[in-house]
Design a protein around this motif. Structure first.
Motif, PDB file in Angstrom:
ATOM      1  N   PHE A  80       0.730  -1.218  -0.134  1.00 26.92           N
ATOM      2  CA  PHE A  80       0.074   0.136   0.071  1.00 26.92           C
ATOM      3  C   PHE A  80       0.830   1.281   0.023  1.00 26.92           C
ATOM      4  CE2 PHE A  80      -3.262  -2.437   2.583  1.00 26.92           C
ATOM      5  CZ  PHE A  80      -3.470  -3.252   1.635  1.00 26.92           C
ATOM      6  N   THR A  81       0.411   2.099  -0.400  1.00 32.89           N
ATOM      7  CA  THR A  81       1.200   3.476  -0.756  1.00 32.89           C
ATOM      8  C   THR A  81       0.093   4.559  -0.467  1.00 32.89           C
ATOM      9  OG1 THR A  81       2.660   4.863  -2.075  1.00 32.89           O
ATOM     10  CG2 THR A  81       1.019   3.450  -3.281  1.00 32.89           C
ATOM     11  N   ASN A  82       0.517   5.839  -0.109  1.00 34.24           N
ATOM     12  CA  ASN A  82       0.006   6.878  -0.311  1.00 34.24           C
ATOM     13  C   ASN A  82       0.311   7.834  -1.231  1.00 34.24           C
ATOM     14  OD1 ASN A  82      -1.929   6.409   2.034  1.00 34.24           O
ATOM     15  ND2 ASN A  82      -0.388   7.007   3.381  1.00 34.24           N
ATOM     16  N   LYS A  83       1.250   7.548  -2.139  1.00 31.33           N
ATOM     17  CA  LYS A  83       1.839   8.346  -2.821  1.00 31.33           C
ATOM     18  C   LYS A  83       1.026   8.464  -4.470  1.00 31.33           C
ATOM     19  CE  LYS A  83       6.581   7.039  -1.991  1.00 31.33           C
ATOM     20  NZ  LYS A  83       7.893   6.229  -2.391  1.00 31.33           N
ATOM     21  N   ALA A  84       0.011   7.384  -4.512  1.00 35.40           N
ATOM     22  CA  ALA A  84      -0.814   7.273  -5.713  1.00 35.40           C
ATOM     23  C   ALA A  84      -2.381   7.089  -5.174  1.00 35.40           C
ATOM     24  CB  ALA A  84      -0.402   6.081  -6.576  1.00 35.40           C
ATOM     25  N   LYS A  85      -3.116   7.475  -6.200  1.00 30.98           N
ATOM     26  CA  LYS A  85      -4.610   7.354  -5.875  1.00 30.98           C
ATOM     27  C   LYS A  85      -5.086   6.443  -6.870  1.00 30.98           C
ATOM     28  CE  LYS A  85      -3.923  10.457  -2.446  1.00 30.98           C
ATOM     29  NZ  LYS A  85      -3.870   9.776  -1.262  1.00 30.98           N
ATOM     30  N   PHE A  86      -6.324   5.706  -6.441  1.00 34.52           N
ATOM     31  CA  PHE A  86      -7.228   4.956  -7.356  1.00 34.52           C
ATOM     32  C   PHE A  86      -7.975   5.936  -8.361  1.00 34.52           C
ATOM     33  CE2 PHE A  86      -6.092   1.628  -4.689  1.00 34.52           C
ATOM     34  CZ  PHE A  86      -5.940   0.602  -5.694  1.00 34.52           C
ATOM     35  N   GLU A  87      -7.373   6.184  -9.440  1.00 34.12           N
ATOM     36  CA  GLU A  87      -7.893   7.099 -10.345  1.00 34.12           C
ATOM     37  C   GLU A  87      -8.648   6.414 -11.692  1.00 34.12           C
ATOM     38  OE1 GLU A  87      -8.513  10.469  -9.918  1.00 34.12           O
ATOM     39  OE2 GLU A  87      -7.391  10.508  -8.097  1.00 34.12           O
ATOM     40  N   ARG A  88      -9.387   7.072 -12.400  1.00 30.71           N
ATOM     41  CA  ARG A  88      -9.822   6.219 -13.853  1.00 30.71           C
ATOM     42  C   ARG A  88      -8.337   5.692 -14.359  1.00 30.71           C
ATOM     43  NH1 ARG A  88     -12.901   5.711 -17.949  1.00 30.71           N
ATOM     44  NH2 ARG A  88     -12.274   6.187 -20.192  1.00 30.71           N
ATOM     45  N   GLY A  89      -8.342   4.397 -14.817  1.00 30.77           N
ATOM     46  CA  GLY A  89      -7.296   3.763 -15.533  1.00 30.77           C
ATOM     47  C   GLY A  89      -6.428   3.047 -14.397  1.00 30.77           C
ATOM     48  N   THR A  90      -6.391   3.259 -13.276  1.00 28.43           N
ATOM     49  CA  THR A  90      -5.617   2.837 -12.155  1.00 28.43           C
ATOM     50  C   THR A  90      -5.732   1.229 -12.167  1.00 28.43           C
ATOM     51  OG1 THR A  90      -5.227   4.677 -10.726  1.00 28.43           O
ATOM     52  CG2 THR A  90      -4.914   2.708  -9.571  1.00 28.43           C
ATOM     53  N   ILE A  91      -4.620   0.568 -12.062  1.00 26.05           N
ATOM     54  CA  ILE A  91      -4.642  -0.770 -11.946  1.00 26.05           C
ATOM     55  C   ILE A  91      -4.407  -1.259 -10.380  1.00 26.05           C
ATOM     56  CG2 ILE A  91      -4.183  -3.075 -12.679  1.00 26.05           C
ATOM     57  CD1 ILE A  91      -3.642  -1.774 -15.575  1.00 26.05           C
TER      58      ILE A  91
END
Length: 163
Positions: A80-91
Motif C-alpha cells: 500500500f502507498t499514499n503516493k498514488a490514488k485510485f483514479e480512472r485507469g488505475t490498476i
C-alpha cells in the motif's frame, strides 16, 4: 522506447482492442514483477473479466472465472502507498479481506475511487486503450458477476514484441 522502459509495459488484447498498461514497480515492486512474470508465461491468455461493475471497475486474472482462484505462485504481501490514488485507469491488485492475499487477479478502475486509496496495492495504470476497457461487458447485481464475460485474448510484456 528503450528495452528498459518496455520492461514495465504490458500489452493486453481484449475483444475491443489493445490496452497498454504501464506497471509501477516504484509503488509495488513485488506485484509489478508478478504481473510481468504471469503475462510472460501466457497465464492471462483467455482469462475472463469475471466481475465488472459500471462506474467502478473491471476485474480479471482468475483463470476459473469464479473470482476465487489465482496462480500457483504464493500470495503477495500488501504494498500500500499514499503516493498514488485510485483514479480512472488505475490498476489495483484484487485480494480477499486479508491484505496479504493478492496473487494474480487485478482490477482496472472506470472512475476515481478514493475509498480504495491505501487499502489496495496499486500495480499500474492504463496509458493507452482505456476506451477499450470501457467497452468490457458489464456484470449485474451487487457483485458485478458477468455471464458469458469478455476475455483477455493475449497479454504479454512489450519487451520482445514488435510495436
Amino acid at each position: 522506447m528503450s528495452s528498459e522502459d518496455k520492461n514495465d509495459i504490458i500489452h493486453m488484447d481484449i475483444p475491443h482492442g489493445r490496452v497498454i498498461i504501464k506497471l509501477r514497480p516504484d509503488l509495488a515492486p513485488k506485484a509489478a514483477e508478478r504481473i510481468r512474470t504471469l503475462a510472460a508465461e501466457g497465464f492471462y491468455d483467455n482469462v475472463p473479466f469475471h466481475r465488472v461493475i459500471p462506474g467502478f471497475m473491471a476485474q480479471g486474472g482468475d483463470p476459473t472465472g469464479t473470482g476465487m482462484h489465482g496462480s500457483k505462485l504464493p500470495d503477495l504481501p500488501a504494498e500500500f502507498t499514499n503516493k498514488a490514488k485510485f483514479e480512472r485507469g488505475t490498476i489495483g491488485m484484487a485480494r480477499t479481506s486479508d491484505p496479504n492475499s493478492a496473487n494474480s487477479q487485478f482490477f482496472i478502475m472506470f472512475e476515481p475511487s478514493p475509498h480504495l486509496d491505501g487499502q489496495y496495492t496499486i500495480v499500474g495504470e492504463v496509458i493507452e486503450g482505456m476506451e477499450n476497457v470501457d467497452k468490457i461487458k458489464h456484470g449485474s447485481g451487487m457483485s458485478g458477476m458477468v455471464k458469458d464475460p469478455d476475455r483477455i485474448s493475449r497479454m504479454r510484456p512489450a519487451v520482445g514484441e514488435k510495436s
